[in-house]
Write a protein that holds these residues in place. Structure first.
Motif, PDB file in Angstrom:
ATOM      1  N   PRO A  15       0.816  -1.233   0.000  1.00  0.00           N
ATOM      2  CA  PRO A  15       0.000   0.000   0.000  1.00  0.00           C
ATOM      3  C   PRO A  15       0.840   1.270   0.000  1.00  0.00           C
ATOM      4  N   GLY A  16       1.977   1.252   0.696  1.00  0.00           N
ATOM      5  CA  GLY A  16       2.843   2.429   0.692  1.00  0.00           C
ATOM      6  C   GLY A  16       3.376   2.750  -0.685  1.00  0.00           C
ATOM      7  N   ILE A  17       3.705   1.709  -1.450  1.00  0.00           N
ATOM      8  CA  ILE A  17       4.199   1.915  -2.818  1.00  0.00           C
ATOM      9  C   ILE A  17       3.073   2.412  -3.716  1.00  0.00           C
ATOM     10  N   ILE A  18       1.916   1.747  -3.639  1.00  0.00           N
ATOM     11  CA  ILE A  18       0.768   2.151  -4.467  1.00  0.00           C
ATOM     12  C   ILE A  18       0.322   3.569  -4.098  1.00  0.00           C
ATOM     13  N   GLY A  19       0.326   3.880  -2.806  1.00  0.00           N
ATOM     14  CA  GLY A  19      -0.118   5.196  -2.353  1.00  0.00           C
ATOM     15  C   GLY A  19       0.740   6.337  -2.854  1.00  0.00           C
ATOM     16  N   MET A  20       1.979   6.034  -3.258  1.00  0.00           N
ATOM     17  CA  MET A  20       2.841   7.079  -3.799  1.00  0.00           C
ATOM     18  C   MET A  20       2.355   7.590  -5.145  1.00  0.00           C
ATOM     19  N   LEU A  21       1.498   6.829  -5.808  1.00  0.00           N
ATOM     20  CA  LEU A  21       0.897   7.332  -7.039  1.00  0.00           C
ATOM     21  C   LEU A  21       0.070   8.578  -6.758  1.00  0.00           C
ATOM     22  N   TYR A  22      -0.498   8.632  -5.552  1.00  0.00           N
ATOM     23  CA  TYR A  22      -1.237   9.826  -5.135  1.00  0.00           C
ATOM     24  C   TYR A  22      -0.341  10.809  -4.393  1.00  0.00           C
ATOM     25  N   ALA A  23       0.329  10.327  -3.348  1.00  0.00           N
ATOM     26  CA  ALA A  23       1.145  11.223  -2.516  1.00  0.00           C
ATOM     27  C   ALA A  23       2.264  11.882  -3.319  1.00  0.00           C
ATOM     28  N   GLY A  24       2.830  11.144  -4.278  1.00  0.00           N
ATOM     29  CA  GLY A  24       3.910  11.710  -5.089  1.00  0.00           C
ATOM     30  C   GLY A  24       3.446  12.788  -6.039  1.00  0.00           C
ATOM     31  N   SER A  25       2.131  12.871  -6.269  1.00  0.00           N
ATOM     32  CA  SER A  25       1.590  13.899  -7.165  1.00  0.00           C
ATOM     33  C   SER A  25       1.220  15.185  -6.436  1.00  0.00           C
ATOM     34  N   LEU A  26       1.376  15.186  -5.111  1.00  0.00           N
ATOM     35  CA  LEU A  26       0.999  16.338  -4.310  1.00  0.00           C
ATOM     36  C   LEU A  26       2.162  17.322  -4.170  1.00  0.00           C
ATOM     37  N   ARG A  31       3.320  15.930   1.155  1.00  0.00           N
ATOM     38  CA  ARG A  31       3.736  14.538   1.040  1.00  0.00           C
ATOM     39  C   ARG A  31       4.201  13.996   2.386  1.00  0.00           C
ATOM     40  N   SER A  32       3.885  12.733   2.620  1.00  0.00           N
ATOM     41  CA  SER A  32       4.402  12.041   3.799  1.00  0.00           C
ATOM     42  C   SER A  32       4.246  10.549   3.592  1.00  0.00           C
ATOM     43  N   MET A  33       5.091   9.775   4.255  1.00  0.00           N
ATOM     44  CA  MET A  33       5.004   8.320   4.157  1.00  0.00           C
ATOM     45  C   MET A  33       3.687   7.823   4.750  1.00  0.00           C
ATOM     46  N   LEU A  34       3.231   8.489   5.807  1.00  0.00           N
ATOM     47  CA  LEU A  34       1.985   8.093   6.451  1.00  0.00           C
ATOM     48  C   LEU A  34       0.803   8.280   5.507  1.00  0.00           C
ATOM     49  N   LEU A  75       1.297  -4.172 -11.538  1.00  0.00           N
ATOM     50  CA  LEU A  75       1.585  -3.161 -12.553  1.00  0.00           C
ATOM     51  C   LEU A  75       1.660  -1.772 -11.944  1.00  0.00           C
ATOM     52  N   LEU A  76       0.691  -1.432 -11.082  1.00  0.00           N
ATOM     53  CA  LEU A  76       0.688  -0.117 -10.445  1.00  0.00           C
ATOM     54  C   LEU A  76       1.896   0.055  -9.527  1.00  0.00           C
ATOM     55  N   ALA A  77       2.282  -1.021  -8.835  1.00  0.00           N
ATOM     56  CA  ALA A  77       3.438  -0.942  -7.949  1.00  0.00           C
ATOM     57  C   ALA A  77       4.722  -0.685  -8.745  1.00  0.00           C
ATOM     58  N   VAL A  78       4.872  -1.364  -9.887  1.00  0.00           N
ATOM     59  CA  VAL A  78       6.064  -1.170 -10.729  1.00  0.00           C
ATOM     60  C   VAL A  78       6.095   0.253 -11.270  1.00  0.00           C
ATOM     61  N   ILE A  79       4.939   0.734 -11.746  1.00  0.00           N
ATOM     62  CA  ILE A  79       4.870   2.112 -12.253  1.00  0.00           C
ATOM     63  C   ILE A  79       5.225   3.105 -11.156  1.00  0.00           C
ATOM     64  N   SER A  80       4.703   2.878  -9.966  1.00  0.00           N
ATOM     65  CA  SER A  80       4.961   3.797  -8.856  1.00  0.00           C
ATOM     66  C   SER A  80       6.427   3.827  -8.476  1.00  0.00           C
ATOM     67  N   VAL A  81       7.065   2.662  -8.443  1.00  0.00           N
ATOM     68  CA  VAL A  81       8.491   2.604  -8.084  1.00  0.00           C
ATOM     69  C   VAL A  81       9.324   3.377  -9.084  1.00  0.00           C
ATOM     70  N   PHE A  82       9.062   3.167 -10.367  1.00  0.00           N
ATOM     71  CA  PHE A  82       9.844   3.851 -11.394  1.00  0.00           C
ATOM     72  C   PHE A  82       9.555   5.351 -11.424  1.00  0.00           C
ATOM     73  N   ALA A  83       8.315   5.732 -11.173  1.00  0.00           N
ATOM     74  CA  ALA A  83       7.943   7.146 -11.256  1.00  0.00           C
ATOM     75  C   ALA A  83       8.314   7.928 -10.008  1.00  0.00           C
ATOM     76  N   ASN A  84       8.378   7.252  -8.868  1.00  0.00           N
ATOM     77  CA  ASN A  84       8.531   7.979  -7.600  1.00  0.00           C
ATOM     78  C   ASN A  84       9.730   7.526  -6.771  1.00  0.00           C
ATOM     79  N   ARG A  85      10.694   6.838  -7.358  1.00  0.00           N
ATOM     80  CA  ARG A  85      11.788   6.292  -6.560  1.00  0.00           C
ATOM     81  C   ARG A  85      12.579   7.378  -5.837  1.00  0.00           C
ATOM     82  N   ARG A  86      12.781   8.510  -6.476  1.00  0.00           N
ATOM     83  CA  ARG A  86      13.519   9.602  -5.820  1.00  0.00           C
ATOM     84  C   ARG A  86      12.674  10.241  -4.721  1.00  0.00           C
ATOM     85  N   LYS A  87      11.391  10.421  -5.003  1.00  0.00           N
ATOM     86  CA  LYS A  87      10.498  10.992  -3.993  1.00  0.00           C
ATOM     87  C   LYS A  87      10.380  10.055  -2.795  1.00  0.00           C
TER      88      LYS A  87
END
Length: 343
Positions: A15-26, A31-34, A75-87
């Motif tokens: 869920p933390g990885i998937i949630g970065m699709l939203y949190a990383g867009s803010l 943004r926060s891990m929580l 698929l969403l987890a892989v996309i999130s990792v590649f798109a938000n790894r620095r964030k």
């Protein structure tokens, strides 16, 4: 035991990885891990509703649901990792720094929350409604069906029960059980129970941060007050605190303990005009999640969001907010129409 630990890790990490699709867009200050972890569950539940409902009405197998939904999650987890790894790396550093500066009351809250999660892992509470909720998940796993067989009789439904078919949270429990190999009863009573009670307080922690922005001590006291209200809410079985404490693995408890507070959290942001496009997409998935966990969420989510849209439009003298909130209520309206059609 290995499967049990693996399932815990899945619910803590994915869920933390998937949630970065939203949190990383803010914006960076939001943004926060929580937030990412909490948002991840909402996204997972919202997508599950969209995937599971057509399969239920087509009387498809649980294996097919696991393949389709599991593939989407991967698929969403892989996309999130590649798109938000620095964030993710930056947020991890920020999270560790905030943990080090946590006030004393923050550590007290953490111990109290983990203590409640430990009670779920160590002890057992049996609720009469588990005859349906856990029974339906166990039946789905044993028969490889999605809510096609009655957990009471073991016979196939001639007509799907309208009260429950639109909110297949127990099918989500069956999905977790199937992919992990953990029995559905253990999945619900141990893994989900411990994880969801932590998630519930995580959402309230986000609310505290929003209500007391820039005041971490006051936010910690807010969460402490919520914990006390929950712990001392056993004067009747109908309070939100009792649902949180003794039946959090059931969909209706998830609605009142997690999704309704998350809806308030989102409305606070939107009320202040801090919205970005990702907020509205997330709010749409939040309404899908409300429909997925409980039939009450179908109308309650729409009513909450509708009232907010009306008040916000009146305050800003603009119909834009009303239109956006109405669009986010489309899943609720579709589920309500289906309910009326099959009732």
């Amino acid at each position: 035991m290995a499967n049990l630990i693996a399932l815990f890790m899945i619910l803590l990490i994915v869920p933390g990885i998937i949630g970065m699709l939203y949190a990383g867009s803010l914006p960076e200050d939001r943004r926060s891990m929580l937030l990412g972890w909490a948002a991840g569950f909402v996204i997972l539940w919202g997508i599950f509703e969209v995937v599971a409902l057509p399969l239920i009405f087509q009387r498809q197998s649980l294996d097919l649901l696991c393949m389709i939904y599991g593939g989407i999650v991967i698929l969403l987890a892989v996309i999130s990792v590649f798109a938000n790894r620095r964030k993710m790396a930056m947020m991890a550093v920020k999270g560790i720094a905030s943990l080090r500066s946590l006030p004393v009351m923050g550590w007290v809250n953490l111990l109290l929350v983990l203590g409640q999660a430990y009670v779920y892992v160590r002890y057992l509470h049996i609720d009469e409604d588990d005859a349906l909720y856990v029974g339906a998940a166990t039946t789905a796993v044993s028969t490889n069906t999605i809510f096609s067989v009655s957990p009471y009789t073991g016979m196939e439904y001639t007509a799907l029960p309208t009260r429950y078919v639109l909110s297949p949270f127990f099918s989500f429990v069956a999905f977790l059980s199937r992919i992990s190999g953990v029995h559905p009863a253990v999945t619900a009573h141990v893994v989900l129970a411990a994880t969801l009670i932590i998630l519930s307080y995580a959402v309230y922690a986000l609310l505290g941060r929003k209500l007391f922005s820039g005041q971490p001590a006051q936010a910690a006291y807010f969460l402490f007050f919520v914990i006390l209200l929950t712990l001392f809410s056993g004067y009747t079985v109908y309070t939100q605190g009792m649902f949180t404490l003794v039946r959090i693995w059931q969909g209706k408890a998830v609605l009142c303990a997690i999704l309704v507070p998350m809806a308030f959290y989102m409305m606070l942001h939107l009320w202040e005009g801090e919205s970005v496009r990702a907020d509205w997409l997330f709010l749409l998935l939040l309404m899908c999640a409300c429909c997925m966990v409980s039939s009450m969420g179908i109308m309650l989510g729409a009513v909450m969001l509708g009232i907010f849209g009306i008040l916000s439009a009146a305050r800003n003298k603009s119909i834009k907010m009303l239109i956006y909130t109405a669009l986010c209520c489309i899943p609720n309206m579709i589920c309500a129409a289906i309910y009326l059609a099959i009732h």
